[in-house]
Write an enzyme that holds these catalytic residues in place. Structure first.
Site, PDB file in Angstrom:
ATOM      1  N   ARG A 171       0.826  -1.229   0.000  1.00 24.58           N
ATOM      2  CA  ARG A 171       0.000   0.000   0.000  1.00 24.58           C
ATOM      3  C   ARG A 171       0.854   1.270   0.000  1.00 24.58           C
ATOM      4  O   ARG A 171       0.475   2.281   0.600  1.00 24.58           O
ATOM      5  CB  ARG A 171      -0.957   0.046   1.194  1.00 24.58           C
ATOM      6  CG  ARG A 171      -2.021  -1.005   1.187  1.00 24.58           C
ATOM      7  CD  ARG A 171      -2.949  -0.931  -0.024  1.00 24.58           C
ATOM      8  NE  ARG A 171      -3.768  -2.125  -0.041  1.00 24.58           N
ATOM      9  CZ  ARG A 171      -3.356  -3.284  -0.573  1.00 24.58           C
ATOM     10  NH1 ARG A 171      -2.180  -3.387  -1.184  1.00 24.58           N
ATOM     11  NH2 ARG A 171      -4.131  -4.333  -0.541  1.00 24.58           N
ATOM     12  N   SER A 249     -11.025  -0.108   2.735  1.00 27.32           N
ATOM     13  CA  SER A 249     -10.403  -0.351   4.048  1.00 27.32           C
ATOM     14  C   SER A 249      -9.932   0.981   4.613  1.00 27.32           C
ATOM     15  O   SER A 249      -9.199   1.708   3.939  1.00 27.32           O
ATOM     16  CB  SER A 249      -9.191  -1.276   3.890  1.00 27.32           C
ATOM     17  OG  SER A 249      -9.601  -2.473   3.299  1.00 27.32           O
ATOM     18  N   GLU A 346      -5.445   4.237   5.794  1.00 30.58           N
ATOM     19  CA  GLU A 346      -5.054   3.946   4.404  1.00 30.58           C
ATOM     20  C   GLU A 346      -5.368   5.116   3.477  1.00 30.58           C
ATOM     21  O   GLU A 346      -4.547   5.482   2.642  1.00 30.58           O
ATOM     22  CB  GLU A 346      -5.749   2.666   3.935  1.00 30.58           C
ATOM     23  CG  GLU A 346      -5.310   2.259   2.541  1.00 30.58           C
ATOM     24  CD  GLU A 346      -6.060   1.060   2.004  1.00 30.58           C
ATOM     25  OE1 GLU A 346      -5.930  -0.030   2.585  1.00 30.58           O
ATOM     26  OE2 GLU A 346      -6.776   1.210   1.010  1.00 30.58           O
TER      27      GLU A 346
HETATM   28  C1  LIG Z   1     -15.678   0.349  -1.781  1.00 30.33           C
HETATM   29  C2  LIG Z   1     -14.173   0.531  -1.913  1.00 30.33           C
HETATM   30  C3  LIG Z   1     -13.348  -0.573  -2.053  1.00 30.33           C
HETATM   31  C4  LIG Z   1     -11.960  -0.411  -2.196  1.00 30.33           C
HETATM   32  N1  LIG Z   1     -11.173  -1.530  -2.342  1.00 30.33           N
HETATM   33  C5  LIG Z   1      -9.838  -1.391  -2.469  1.00 30.33           C
HETATM   34  C6  LIG Z   1      -8.998  -2.544  -2.622  1.00 30.33           C
HETATM   35  O1  LIG Z   1      -9.468  -3.680  -2.679  1.00 30.33           O
HETATM   36  N2  LIG Z   1      -7.656  -2.366  -2.715  1.00 30.33           N
HETATM   37  C7  LIG Z   1      -7.093  -1.113  -2.683  1.00 30.33           C
HETATM   38  O2  LIG Z   1      -5.860  -1.044  -2.768  1.00 30.33           O
HETATM   39  N3  LIG Z   1      -7.859  -0.011  -2.558  1.00 30.33           N
HETATM   40  C8  LIG Z   1      -9.200  -0.108  -2.448  1.00 30.33           C
HETATM   41  N4  LIG Z   1      -9.989   1.010  -2.301  1.00 30.33           N
HETATM   42  C9  LIG Z   1      -9.363   2.336  -2.254  1.00 30.33           C
HETATM   43  C10 LIG Z   1      -9.374   3.071  -3.627  1.00 30.33           C
HETATM   44  O3  LIG Z   1     -10.393   2.593  -4.457  1.00 30.33           O
HETATM   45  C11 LIG Z   1      -8.042   2.965  -4.369  1.00 30.33           C
HETATM   46  O4  LIG Z   1      -6.996   3.447  -3.565  1.00 30.33           O
HETATM   47  C12 LIG Z   1      -8.066   3.731  -5.691  1.00 30.33           C
HETATM   48  O5  LIG Z   1      -6.886   3.479  -6.407  1.00 30.33           O
HETATM   49  C13 LIG Z   1      -8.228   5.241  -5.503  1.00 30.33           C
HETATM   50  O6  LIG Z   1      -8.463   5.801  -6.797  1.00 30.33           O
HETATM   51  P1  LIG Z   1      -9.141   7.213  -6.960  1.00 30.33           P
HETATM   52  O7  LIG Z   1      -9.052   7.585  -8.387  1.00 30.33           O
HETATM   53  O8  LIG Z   1     -10.490   7.183  -6.366  1.00 30.33           O
HETATM   54  O9  LIG Z   1      -8.164   8.136  -6.101  1.00 30.33           O
HETATM   55  P2  LIG Z   1      -8.552   9.427  -5.255  1.00 30.33           P
HETATM   56  O10 LIG Z   1      -9.322   9.011  -4.053  1.00 30.33           O
HETATM   57  O11 LIG Z   1      -9.121  10.465  -6.113  1.00 30.33           O
HETATM   58  O12 LIG Z   1      -7.094   9.865  -4.780  1.00 30.33           O
HETATM   59  C14 LIG Z   1      -6.382   9.046  -3.863  1.00 30.33           C
HETATM   60  C15 LIG Z   1      -4.982   9.652  -3.640  1.00 30.33           C
HETATM   61  O13 LIG Z   1      -4.219   9.572  -4.844  1.00 30.33           O
HETATM   62  C16 LIG Z   1      -3.875  10.873  -5.312  1.00 30.33           C
HETATM   63  N5  LIG Z   1      -4.002  10.851  -6.761  1.00 30.33           N
HETATM   64  C17 LIG Z   1      -5.094  10.503  -7.485  1.00 30.33           C
HETATM   65  N6  LIG Z   1      -4.818  10.550  -8.799  1.00 30.33           N
HETATM   66  C18 LIG Z   1      -3.515  10.936  -8.894  1.00 30.33           C
HETATM   67  C19 LIG Z   1      -2.651  11.187  -9.999  1.00 30.33           C
HETATM   68  N7  LIG Z   1      -3.048  11.029 -11.272  1.00 30.33           N
HETATM   69  N8  LIG Z   1      -1.385  11.585  -9.741  1.00 30.33           N
HETATM   70  C20 LIG Z   1      -0.946  11.737  -8.459  1.00 30.33           C
HETATM   71  N9  LIG Z   1      -1.721  11.510  -7.385  1.00 30.33           N
HETATM   72  C21 LIG Z   1      -2.991  11.122  -7.604  1.00 30.33           C
HETATM   73  C22 LIG Z   1      -4.847  11.828  -4.624  1.00 30.33           C
HETATM   74  O14 LIG Z   1      -4.303  13.125  -4.493  1.00 30.33           O
HETATM   75  C23 LIG Z   1      -5.038  11.141  -3.287  1.00 30.33           C
HETATM   76  O15 LIG Z   1      -3.975  11.425  -2.424  1.00 30.33           O
HETATM   77  C24 LIG Z   1     -11.387   0.884  -2.169  1.00 30.33           C
HETATM   78  C25 LIG Z   1     -12.220   2.001  -2.018  1.00 30.33           C
HETATM   79  C26 LIG Z   1     -13.607   1.831  -1.896  1.00 30.33           C
HETATM   80  C27 LIG Z   1     -14.489   3.032  -1.751  1.00 30.33           C
END
Ligand SMILES: Cc1cc2nc3c(=O)[nH]c(=O)nc-3n(C[C@H](O)[C@H](O)[C@H](O)COP(=O)(O)OP(=O)(O)OC[C@H]3O[C@@H](n4cnc5c(N)ncnc54)[C@H](O)[C@@H]3O)c2cc1C
Length: 354
Positions: A171, A249, A346
């Site tokens: 992570r 999580s 996380e």
């Molecule tokens: C129901 C649910 C289930 C999930 N299951 C998992 C799982 O099984 N495994 C897991 O690892 N995660 C899981 N997650 C967490 C999440 O989905 C992941 O971490 C996902 O990759 C976040 O993507 P996002 O586009 O929504 O990022 P955001 O929430 O928009 O951003 C997350 C972080 O990344 C940064 N960021 C986003 N895009 C960029 C970019 N292009 N360049 C630089 N920084 C950036 C943001 O500034 C922020 O700090 C889950 C979340 C939910 C709600």
């Protein structure tokens, strides 16, 4: 070529852009639909000395109720390019940061690619997957990343980083460690078209598939099984189900020294790590510390643990960031008091802390 000028809005609510649906407004807000606009918006804010919040799918963010005082850049870039690798029989799949992750996974699995299937159903964007090296059911995205195209905000240079340069760990990555430095523009994955999935080592997934741990099956079957398990745990997005109004999580699995691990009851799940320490199950620690699924600070509290999974903190409809953090603090204190282990959040916490 100069990018088209970007429209900037003020006082834009951010809650609706997050899966938790909490957080105050963005003082300034831009939606970047092209890579040029994305780089331009971030560069200009950096030059002005204005703080930048990057948001894509909003599924791993807890934004404070005060919102974000600087510029919020919503990453909405698109584009997928698939071509053969020059050095092997593999295929290189390049996707823009703003592409939806699970739509890409669905397409690649249905096109016969193997290696990505266990990462089905994770919400959010392609560009965020390297940030915390997303993982699930025994798979991590680092395993299939060939390279990551980034804009380095300290040198103002665009570069391509190999997977080795990204410092991937459980992570984490250099992107997570230095959040104000890297803007991820696109990710290239290296995959092969194969009839078989990668070996399934995660016991629950193998059991659901009816195979022995270590065996493989068709990638599409793995995708279906993963989605089924995730649905049962409230880990796929469903707007009508408050158990999914979460950031997935809320805590990472703690990695501790052997002595601390040995002090836990025998039945505590534990996995040895490569550096000689032990990874523990945050969900197990939380439940054993007395926080069962659905636990809340009071009856009808606006935030509670998911009724399907103790590791997810959920918004029951009218929660604020303060409600979520109060609950998170109660859980961390309870786990620390019972086991002497500190849980870490996380999601990225914006303008707030545990
Ligand atoms: C129901 C649910 C289930 C999930 N299951 C998992 C799982 O099984 N495994 C897991 O690892 N995660 C899981 N997650 C967490 C999440 O989905 C992941 O971490 C996902 O990759 C976040 O993507 P996002 O586009 O929504 O990022 P955001 O929430 O928009 O951003 C997350 C972080 O990344 C940064 N960021 C986003 N895009 C960029 C970019 N292009 N360049 C630089 N920084 C950036 C943001 O500034 C922020 O700090 C889950 C979340 C939910 C709600």
């Amino acid at each position: 070529m100069q990018p088209a000028s970007i429209e900037q809005a003020t006082n834009v609510p951010l809650a609706q852009l997050t899966t938790m649906r909490i957080g105050g407004p963005a003082a300034h807000f831009i939606e970047a639909m092209s890579e040029a606009n994305l780089v331009e918006a971030v560069t200009q804010a950096d030059q002005r000395g204005e703080p930048v919040l990057l948001i894509a799918g909003g599924s791993n963010l807890v934004i404070s109720d005060a919102g974000f005082a600087g510029l919020t850049v919503h990453i909405a870039t698109r584009g997928i390019d698939i071509k053969p690798a020059s050095d092997s029989a593999d295929t290189l799949v390049r996707a823009a940061a703003g592409e939806n992750w699970d739509r890409l996974v669905a397409q690649l699995v249905s096109d016969g690619y193997s290696g990505i299937e266990a990462l089905s159903g994770i919400p959010g964007s392609v560009g965020a997957t390297p940030v915390q090296n997303v993982g699930a059911y025994g798979s991590e995205v680092a395993r299939i990343i060939d390279s990551v195209e980034v804009y380095d905000r300290t040198t103002r240079l665009r570069l391509t980083m190999s997977a080795q340069d990204c410092g991937f760990g459980y992570r984490t990555s250099v992107f997570k460690q230095q959040p104000n430095r890297w803007l991820i523009l696109a990710v290239t994955f290296k995959l092969a078209q194969r009839a078989e999935s990668v070996a399934i080592r995660y016991a629950e997934l193998a059991e659901t598939l009816g195979i022995a741990p270590g065996d493989a099956t068709k990638p599409i079957q793995v995708r279906r099984a993963v989605l089924n398990i995730r649905r049962r745990k409230g880990m796929v997005l469903d707007i009508d189900d408050h158990d999914c109004w979460s950031a997935g999580s809320f805590f990472t699995n703690p990695i501790v020294d052997v002595t601390l691990s040995d002090a836990l009851p025998e039945e505590a799940p534990r996995w040895p790590t490569e550096d000689g320490r032990v990874k523990l199950s945050a969900a197990w620690l939380i439940e054993q510390a007395g926080f069962s699924r659905g636990w809340a600070l009071s009856v009808n509290a606006p935030a509670s643990l998911s009724t399907k999974h103790a590791l997810a903190i959920t918004n029951r409809g009218r929660a604020t960031a303060a409600d979520v953090l109060e609950l998170a603090r109660a859980v961390t204190t309870g786990v620390r008091d019972k086991f002497g282990i500190t849980l870490h959040a996380e999601p990225s916490l914006i303008g707030c802390a545990l």
